[in-house]
Design a protein around this motif. Structure first.
Motif, short mmCIF file in Angstrom:
data_model
loop_
_atom_site.label_atom_id
_atom_site.label_comp_id
_atom_site.label_asym_id
_atom_site.label_seq_id
_atom_site.Cartn_x
_atom_site.Cartn_y
_atom_site.Cartn_z
N LEU A 146 1.07 -1.45 -0.14
CA LEU A 146 0.10 0.26 -0.14
C LEU A 146 0.81 1.63 -0.39
O LEU A 146 -0.06 2.48 -0.25
N GLY A 147 2.65 1.21 0.17
CA GLY A 147 3.44 1.91 -0.04
C GLY A 147 3.18 3.06 1.98
O GLY A 147 3.35 4.14 1.26
N LEU A 148 2.81 2.11 2.51
CA LEU A 148 2.27 2.70 3.42
C LEU A 148 3.62 2.98 5.18
O LEU A 148 4.35 4.08 5.20
N CYS A 149 4.60 1.97 4.24
CA CYS A 149 6.11 1.80 4.94
C CYS A 149 6.79 0.33 4.14
O CYS A 149 6.17 0.10 3.29
N SER A 150 8.07 0.62 4.92
CA SER A 150 8.30 -1.06 4.62
C SER A 150 7.94 -1.98 5.45
O SER A 150 7.71 -1.76 6.12
N ARG A 151 8.24 -2.98 5.01
CA ARG A 151 8.27 -4.08 5.82
C ARG A 151 8.44 -4.51 7.43
O ARG A 151 8.35 -4.33 8.32
N ASP A 192 14.76 5.73 5.26
CA ASP A 192 13.12 5.94 5.33
C ASP A 192 12.40 5.09 4.33
O ASP A 192 13.18 4.43 3.02
N GLY A 193 11.94 3.58 4.37
CA GLY A 193 11.94 2.74 3.54
C GLY A 193 11.10 2.34 2.55
O GLY A 193 11.10 1.93 1.23
N ARG A 194 10.41 3.49 2.49
CA ARG A 194 9.70 3.97 0.95
C ARG A 194 10.69 4.56 -0.42
O ARG A 194 10.15 4.18 -1.18
N ILE A 195 11.52 5.00 -0.15
CA ILE A 195 12.21 5.67 -0.79
C ILE A 195 13.34 4.84 -1.27
O ILE A 195 13.33 4.36 -2.23
N ALA A 196 13.68 3.51 -0.44
CA ALA A 196 14.67 2.56 -0.54
C ALA A 196 13.87 1.10 -1.37
O ALA A 196 14.27 1.10 -2.44
N LYS A 197 12.55 1.23 -1.29
CA LYS A 197 12.17 0.64 -2.48
C LYS A 197 11.67 0.95 -3.25
O LYS A 197 11.53 0.44 -4.39
N HIS A 198 11.17 2.60 -3.46
CA HIS A 198 10.98 2.87 -4.67
C HIS A 198 12.38 2.87 -5.35
O HIS A 198 12.37 2.80 -6.91
N LEU A 199 13.60 3.44 -4.85
CA LEU A 199 14.89 3.04 -5.91
C LEU A 199 15.07 1.91 -5.70
O LEU A 199 15.78 1.81 -7.45
N ILE A 200 15.54 0.56 -5.28
CA ILE A 200 15.63 -0.35 -6.03
C ILE A 200 14.52 -1.61 -5.29
O ILE A 200 15.46 -2.58 -5.35
N GLY A 201 13.86 -1.67 -4.90
CA GLY A 201 12.60 -2.66 -5.58
C GLY A 201 12.38 -3.08 -6.17
O GLY A 201 13.08 -2.47 -7.72
#
Length: 248
Positions: A14-19, A133-142
């Motif tokens: 849902l893009g709320l945060c990282s796991r 910020d886990g959201r940024i990490a996921k956005h860049l390297i997910g």
């Protein structure tokens, strides 16, 4: 039937945060499913159920910093290895860029959980992102990330003459690494010995290996942009905060 899935995974989707953040928030009692607090890790829910988070979670997330470094040669992106220092060692008050306009004050606690969102080889320089910020990490390297990364690459052609046009086209599309076809790239000459590469993926030492296939030796590699964020005038070995409103 829709399969139930872990609450932390659903929060990440849902893009709320990282796991990892999700597990932390669940343990603190900051997560509600259909209005009820869920504090047990590993809880499974249906995708149709409504997930909300308490205000404390958003406040905690807003305190997380993202730092941009102009990484010099000789530093590794992540954990220290073989006697080489990690790039996070550059993040200290005295090496902050004097022209950084962010109102955020530096504090050593910001170094906790500061992880690289993407790698830059030890012998490469330029823009490196470290984030809490886990959201940024996921956005860049997910695994589904398609954020562009732009590099300036100084090369030498190791065969007689000039690189054939057909090989330049192969760099743009048609090469394989590790038995898999690479995604289309944008590769063009900037001047007689420098190429610009724009990639949407980041396999280990990808550009060097691509160049090697067509007979080019990389003599210098600098990352100058990630998404809409540019390296700009940030001096080598210095860092700044990702500005409020600045997005990849």
């Amino acid at each position: 039937m829709t399969e139930p899935l872990r609450l932390s995974k659903r929060m990440s989707e849902l893009g709320l945060c990282s796991r990892r953040e999700a597990d932390e928030w669940i343990a603190r009692g900051w997560v509600r499913v259909d209005g009820k607090v869920v504090s047990e890790l590993g809880t499974k829910i249906l995708p149709t159920q409504r997930v909300t988070v308490e205000r404390q979670a958003a406040a905690e997330q807003s305190k997380r910093v993202t730092i941009l470094i102009n990484k010099p040669m000789g530093y590794v992106s992540g954990q220290a290895e073989d006697g080489y220092k990690p790039a996070v060692a550059l993040v200290k008050a005295e090496s902050r860029w004097k022209e950084d306009t962010s109102p955020t004050q530096f504090h050593p606690t910001q170094l906790r959980s500061l992880v690289p969102a993407g790698r830059l080889d030890i012998d490469s320089v330029g823009l490196l992102v470290l984030t809490q910020d886990g959201r940024i990490a996921k956005h860049l390297i997910g695994e589904n990330s398609s954020v562009e990364k732009e590099y300036l690459v100084r090369v030498q052609y190791i065969k007689p003459g000039k690189l054939p046009e057909a090989d330049l086209q192969r760099l743009n599309h048609g090469l394989m690494l590790d038995g898999k076809k690479l995604l289309p790239a944008q590769v063009k000459w900037q001047n007689e010995d420098q190429l610009s590469f724009i990639l949407r993926e980041g396999k280990k030492r990808q550009i060097r290996r691509m160049c090697d296939i067509v007979g080019l030796k990389v003599v210098g590699l600098k990352r100058v942009r990630i998404g809409r964020v540019k390296l700009g005038d940030l001096p080598v070995g210095e860092w700044r905060y990702l500005a409020e409103g600045e997005q990849f």
